[in-house]
Design a protein around this motif. Structure first.
Motif, PDB file in Angstrom:
ATOM      1  N   LYS A 160      11.579   2.609  -8.363  1.00  0.00           N
ATOM      2  CA  LYS A 160      10.492   2.640  -7.371  1.00  0.00           C
ATOM      3  C   LYS A 160      10.682   1.644  -6.232  1.00  0.00           C
ATOM      4  O   LYS A 160      10.451   1.964  -5.066  1.00  0.00           O
ATOM      5  CB  LYS A 160       9.135   2.424  -8.041  1.00  0.00           C
ATOM      6  CG  LYS A 160       7.961   2.659  -7.086  1.00  0.00           C
ATOM      7  CD  LYS A 160       6.607   2.570  -7.763  1.00  0.00           C
ATOM      8  CE  LYS A 160       6.204   3.884  -8.406  1.00  0.00           C
ATOM      9  NZ  LYS A 160       4.984   3.778  -9.220  1.00  0.00           N
ATOM     10  N   VAL A 161      11.155   0.443  -6.576  1.00  0.00           N
ATOM     11  CA  VAL A 161      11.295  -0.573  -5.527  1.00  0.00           C
ATOM     12  C   VAL A 161      12.290  -0.105  -4.456  1.00  0.00           C
ATOM     13  O   VAL A 161      12.057  -0.270  -3.251  1.00  0.00           O
ATOM     14  CB  VAL A 161      11.667  -1.950  -6.130  1.00  0.00           C
ATOM     15  CG1 VAL A 161      12.939  -1.910  -6.925  1.00  0.00           C
ATOM     16  CG2 VAL A 161      11.760  -3.013  -5.036  1.00  0.00           C
ATOM     17  N   SER A 162      13.370   0.576  -4.859  1.00  0.00           N
ATOM     18  CA  SER A 162      14.345   1.087  -3.877  1.00  0.00           C
ATOM     19  C   SER A 162      13.787   2.301  -3.140  1.00  0.00           C
ATOM     20  O   SER A 162      14.035   2.493  -1.947  1.00  0.00           O
ATOM     21  CB  SER A 162      15.642   1.509  -4.562  1.00  0.00           C
ATOM     22  OG  SER A 162      16.126   0.509  -5.380  1.00  0.00           O
ATOM     23  N   SER A 183      10.596   6.117  -9.986  1.00  0.00           N
ATOM     24  CA  SER A 183      10.516   5.774 -11.408  1.00  0.00           C
ATOM     25  C   SER A 183       9.920   4.388 -11.582  1.00  0.00           C
ATOM     26  O   SER A 183      10.381   3.449 -10.940  1.00  0.00           O
ATOM     27  CB  SER A 183      11.921   5.826 -12.019  1.00  0.00           C
ATOM     28  OG  SER A 183      11.940   5.216 -13.295  1.00  0.00           O
ATOM     29  N   PRO A 184       8.903   4.210 -12.428  1.00  0.00           N
ATOM     30  CA  PRO A 184       8.336   5.150 -13.395  1.00  0.00           C
ATOM     31  C   PRO A 184       7.564   6.302 -12.735  1.00  0.00           C
ATOM     32  O   PRO A 184       6.840   6.086 -11.775  1.00  0.00           O
ATOM     33  CB  PRO A 184       7.404   4.282 -14.234  1.00  0.00           C
ATOM     34  CG  PRO A 184       7.104   3.071 -13.407  1.00  0.00           C
ATOM     35  CD  PRO A 184       8.286   2.871 -12.529  1.00  0.00           C
ATOM     36  N   SER A 185       7.722   7.504 -13.318  1.00  0.00           N
ATOM     37  CA  SER A 185       7.094   8.706 -12.771  1.00  0.00           C
ATOM     38  C   SER A 185       6.138   9.322 -13.798  1.00  0.00           C
ATOM     39  O   SER A 185       6.116   8.912 -14.957  1.00  0.00           O
ATOM     40  CB  SER A 185       8.179   9.737 -12.447  1.00  0.00           C
ATOM     41  OG  SER A 185       8.636  10.341 -13.648  1.00  0.00           O
ATOM     42  N   GLU A 186       5.401  10.324 -13.345  1.00  0.00           N
ATOM     43  CA  GLU A 186       4.512  11.082 -14.244  1.00  0.00           C
ATOM     44  C   GLU A 186       5.275  12.211 -14.940  1.00  0.00           C
ATOM     45  O   GLU A 186       4.704  12.963 -15.721  1.00  0.00           O
ATOM     46  CB  GLU A 186       3.349  11.697 -13.428  1.00  0.00           C
ATOM     47  CG  GLU A 186       2.385  10.683 -12.823  1.00  0.00           C
ATOM     48  CD  GLU A 186       1.467  10.040 -13.865  1.00  0.00           C
ATOM     49  OE1 GLU A 186       1.412  10.550 -15.001  1.00  0.00           O
ATOM     50  OE2 GLU A 186       0.829   9.008 -13.545  1.00  0.00           O
ATOM     51  N   GLN A 187       6.576  12.353 -14.661  1.00  0.00           N
ATOM     52  CA  GLN A 187       7.344  13.508 -15.156  1.00  0.00           C
ATOM     53  C   GLN A 187       7.735  13.395 -16.622  1.00  0.00           C
ATOM     54  O   GLN A 187       8.018  14.381 -17.273  1.00  0.00           O
ATOM     55  CB  GLN A 187       8.645  13.674 -14.345  1.00  0.00           C
ATOM     56  CG  GLN A 187       8.429  13.833 -12.850  1.00  0.00           C
ATOM     57  CD  GLN A 187       7.585  15.034 -12.534  1.00  0.00           C
ATOM     58  OE1 GLN A 187       7.861  16.135 -13.024  1.00  0.00           O
ATOM     59  NE2 GLN A 187       6.539  14.853 -11.750  1.00  0.00           N
ATOM     60  N   THR A 188       7.833  12.146 -17.128  1.00  0.00           N
ATOM     61  CA  THR A 188       8.342  11.956 -18.491  1.00  0.00           C
ATOM     62  C   THR A 188       7.349  11.131 -19.307  1.00  0.00           C
ATOM     63  O   THR A 188       6.518  10.415 -18.738  1.00  0.00           O
ATOM     64  CB  THR A 188       9.679  11.183 -18.481  1.00  0.00           C
ATOM     65  OG1 THR A 188       9.440   9.859 -17.994  1.00  0.00           O
ATOM     66  CG2 THR A 188      10.722  11.870 -17.609  1.00  0.00           C
ATOM     67  N   ARG A 189       7.492  11.218 -20.630  1.00  0.00           N
ATOM     68  CA  ARG A 189       6.637  10.425 -21.505  1.00  0.00           C
ATOM     69  C   ARG A 189       6.890   8.932 -21.269  1.00  0.00           C
ATOM     70  O   ARG A 189       5.961   8.141 -21.166  1.00  0.00           O
ATOM     71  CB  ARG A 189       6.912  10.797 -22.966  1.00  0.00           C
ATOM     72  CG  ARG A 189       5.680  10.638 -23.843  1.00  0.00           C
ATOM     73  CD  ARG A 189       6.050  10.796 -25.296  1.00  0.00           C
ATOM     74  NE  ARG A 189       7.063   9.803 -25.655  1.00  0.00           N
ATOM     75  CZ  ARG A 189       7.669   9.725 -26.828  1.00  0.00           C
ATOM     76  NH1 ARG A 189       7.394  10.593 -27.756  1.00  0.00           N
ATOM     77  NH2 ARG A 189       8.572   8.784 -27.068  1.00  0.00           N
ATOM     78  N   THR A 190       8.192   8.570 -21.172  1.00  0.00           N
ATOM     79  CA  THR A 190       8.555   7.163 -20.919  1.00  0.00           C
ATOM     80  C   THR A 190       7.858   6.647 -19.659  1.00  0.00           C
ATOM     81  O   THR A 190       7.303   5.547 -19.644  1.00  0.00           O
ATOM     82  CB  THR A 190      10.085   7.046 -20.725  1.00  0.00           C
ATOM     83  OG1 THR A 190      10.732   7.746 -21.771  1.00  0.00           O
ATOM     84  CG2 THR A 190      10.534   5.612 -20.701  1.00  0.00           C
ATOM     85  N   GLY A 191       7.901   7.458 -18.593  1.00  0.00           N
ATOM     86  CA  GLY A 191       7.315   7.047 -17.320  1.00  0.00           C
ATOM     87  C   GLY A 191       5.798   6.926 -17.420  1.00  0.00           C
ATOM     88  O   GLY A 191       5.205   5.944 -16.953  1.00  0.00           O
ATOM     89  N   LYS A 202       7.332  -1.526 -10.701  1.00  0.00           N
ATOM     90  CA  LYS A 202       8.278  -1.138  -9.644  1.00  0.00           C
ATOM     91  C   LYS A 202       9.568  -0.544 -10.192  1.00  0.00           C
ATOM     92  O   LYS A 202      10.480  -0.202  -9.434  1.00  0.00           O
ATOM     93  CB  LYS A 202       8.618  -2.356  -8.768  1.00  0.00           C
ATOM     94  CG  LYS A 202       7.439  -2.866  -7.958  1.00  0.00           C
ATOM     95  CD  LYS A 202       7.099  -1.916  -6.819  1.00  0.00           C
ATOM     96  CE  LYS A 202       5.931  -2.434  -5.993  1.00  0.00           C
ATOM     97  NZ  LYS A 202       5.365  -1.398  -5.129  1.00  0.00           N
ATOM     98  N   GLY A 203       9.647  -0.482 -11.526  1.00  0.00           N
ATOM     99  CA  GLY A 203      10.791   0.191 -12.141  1.00  0.00           C
ATOM    100  C   GLY A 203      12.026  -0.676 -12.291  1.00  0.00           C
ATOM    101  O   GLY A 203      12.094  -1.791 -11.790  1.00  0.00           O
ATOM    102  N   SER A 204      13.002  -0.140 -13.032  1.00  0.00           N
ATOM    103  CA  SER A 204      14.299  -0.790 -13.211  1.00  0.00           C
ATOM    104  C   SER A 204      15.309   0.317 -13.478  1.00  0.00           C
ATOM    105  O   SER A 204      14.922   1.444 -13.817  1.00  0.00           O
ATOM    106  CB  SER A 204      14.271  -1.754 -14.395  1.00  0.00           C
ATOM    107  OG  SER A 204      14.200  -1.016 -15.606  1.00  0.00           O
ATOM    108  N   ILE A 209      17.089   5.354 -16.174  1.00  0.00           N
ATOM    109  CA  ILE A 209      18.041   6.027 -17.071  1.00  0.00           C
ATOM    110  C   ILE A 209      17.270   6.704 -18.200  1.00  0.00           C
ATOM    111  O   ILE A 209      17.489   7.876 -18.512  1.00  0.00           O
ATOM    112  CB  ILE A 209      19.070   5.027 -17.671  1.00  0.00           C
ATOM    113  CG1 ILE A 209      19.994   4.465 -16.576  1.00  0.00           C
ATOM    114  CG2 ILE A 209      19.898   5.688 -18.776  1.00  0.00           C
ATOM    115  CD1 ILE A 209      20.991   3.416 -17.061  1.00  0.00           C
ATOM    116  N   SER A 210      16.315   5.959 -18.785  1.00  0.00           N
ATOM    117  CA  SER A 210      15.536   6.515 -19.889  1.00  0.00           C
ATOM    118  C   SER A 210      14.807   7.782 -19.441  1.00  0.00           C
ATOM    119  O   SER A 210      14.754   8.773 -20.181  1.00  0.00           O
ATOM    120  CB  SER A 210      14.514   5.503 -20.403  1.00  0.00           C
ATOM    121  OG  SER A 210      15.135   4.268 -20.669  1.00  0.00           O
TER     122      SER A 210
END
Ligand SMILES: *Cc1c(COP(=O)(O)O)cnc(C)c1O
Length: 447
Positions: A160-162, A183-191, A202-204, A209-210
């Motif tokens: 997300k930061v990028s 990322s993190p997004s609403e598309q995946t359970r992890t996100g 802001k993500g990493s 990758i996850s």
């Protein structure tokens, strides 16, 4: 003197080189993170196509480049080898300096050398959609370009930061028809879980990758693609080193120093590994990987088994590592901030066949500025590390020496970092020894 050395298109290599059978010590096998037993091909099948899994484990010294891949490679390959004579003069070098220019690809970096075959093999096996992550955006650009050539859908999870700081990469990915999610997004359970816990996250790269792996594992028509580190990626990148060999032969030169920057190790490995058989047979050619002092994986990391990602989803691989939960400082060479490196590259480093060095980002931007003033082109912040490494090697080289470095990409979409440098706003980071020791304590112990 020839300034730009072009290999005729009908002499483009038709095979990649696979260093696996030539490694002095066999590669340590990747391990299942739970059982610590070597992983088997079927464990990778949900996320990679069979042909790439086969390449990942191949012991064949040369692998044919499919015609349909050669066809796309010919859009920009063979890439030029350029004599940096104006840079030589500026630093008073006694040797010759050449650079292999991978910035001429459609994506502006070496990454399409592997995104194109990865998209091709997936297409051949009936995959319709590829999911990946991207940090700074270079890999996302390369994969969306490749998917567009073969009519595949491309889904990119961008940290997300990028995503917020680098809108032009996002626009380029969209222009190639790629779909991009912050990322993190609403598309995946992890996100979704991450957003529920921390809506401002802001993500990493580890998290992205996850998300991409989960996307691939939960969609039947989708596989996952990675832009560095893996054996098949290094194999695809050897086209650069093979071309350099042919180009140097054309002009009667012999490389004595090969230099590349290292993020995950793919552009460096691709340049130097085709020279490995000769080096093992006694040729004194030197291999010099260059990394940031803020992420000193090869110079200060430990060679041991570790996870490939922060979420500990990937197999354990033996590599130089700063620890999988290492948090890199926000340096501008976003592509050089990975905690580990390609197992193949680490294997040859551990054998004592490479001489890794590390530099601060301001030293590298100064080298980039000298390159701009003499050779005219604006390098990516990652590439500036290779330029710095080549300049330092050239300073102590003699009149019979030939320094070749890999120019991994242009910096035309990284102008904000040059702006910061021009205004004296760049800071240097040195990783404290205590941080490395603490992070390594959290690495898995493998018997
Ligand atoms: C991604 C990238 C790198 C680092 O990746 P490697 O796998 O180490 O090659 C270096 N330079 C550029 C321009 C990149 O895009």
């Amino acid at each position: 003197m020839l300034k730009r050395i072009f290999l005729p298109q009908d002499r483009m290599p038709t095979q990649w080189y696979n260093p696996m059978p030539d490694l002095p010590t066999p590669l340590a096998p990747p391990l299942n993170p739970e059982t610590h037993k070597p992983i088997t091909p079927d464990m990778l099948a949900p996320i990679f196509p069979d042909s790439l899994i086969a390449q990942e484990m191949s012991q064949e010294r040369f692998i044919d480049i499919p015609e349909a891949v050669q066809d796309i490679y010919r859009l920009w390959r063979p890439s030029p080898l350029v004599r940096a004579d104006r840079l030589e003069k500026a630093i008073g070098a006694k040797c010759r300096i050449y650079y292999k220019d991978e910035s001429v690809s459609p994506a502006g970096s070496h990454k399409p050398n592997t995104s194109v075959p990865q998209a091709y093999y997936n297409k051949m096996e009936g995959v319709e959609r590829l999911a990946t992550e991207t940090g700074a955006g270079q890999w996302g650009t390369a994969l969306s370009f490749a998917c567009a050539q073969y009519g595949l859908e491309c889904v990119v999870y961008m940290v997300k930061v990028s995503y917020e700081q680098k809108p032009y990469r996002k626009m380029l990915i969209n222009s190639y028809g790629g779909t991009i999610f912050a990322s993190p997004s609403e598309q995946t359970r992890t996100g979704r879980e991450m957003l529920a816990r921390d809506p401002g996250c802001k993500g990493s790269l580890g998290l992205a990758i996850s998300e991409a792996v989960e996307d691939a594992a939960t969609h039947d028509n989708t596989k996952y693609a990675l832009g560095s580190v893996l054996n098949h990626v290094i194999i695809h990148q050897t086209i650069t080193g093979l071309e350099v060999q042919a180009q140097l032969d054309m002009i009667g030169e012999k490389a004595t120093h090969l230099v590349g920057c290292v993020g995950g190790g793919s552009n460096f490995g691709g340049l130097v590994l085709p020279f490995l058989p000769k080096k093992l047979a006694g040729d004194p050619v030197r291999f010099i990987p260059v990394e940031p002092r803020a992420c000193p994986t090869l110079t200060r990391g430990e060679y041991r088994y570790d996870y490939g990602d922060m979420a500990r989803l990937t197999p354990l691989v033996k590599m130089h590592t700063l620890g999988h939960d290492f948090m890199p400082a926000p340096i501008h060479a976003g592509g050089l901030r990975y905690h580990g490196d390609a197992p193949i590259v680490c294997n040859v480093v551990a054998e004592g066949l490479c001489e890794p060095v590390a530099y601060f980002q301001t030293e590298c931007f100064e080298a980039a500025r000298l390159f701009l003033e003499t050779e005219g082109f604006l390098p990516a912040p990652e590439t500036s590390h290779a330029i710095k490494g080549a300049i330092e090697a050239a300073k102590t080289a003699g009149p019979d020496d030939v320094v070749v470095f890999l120019y991994s990409g242009h910096g035309l979409l990284d102008l904000a970092s040059y702006d910061a440098f021009n205004h004296g706003l760049l800071t240097n980071f040195e990783l404290p020894q205590r941080d490395i020791e603490e992070a390594l304590k959290r690495c898995p112990v493998v018997e």
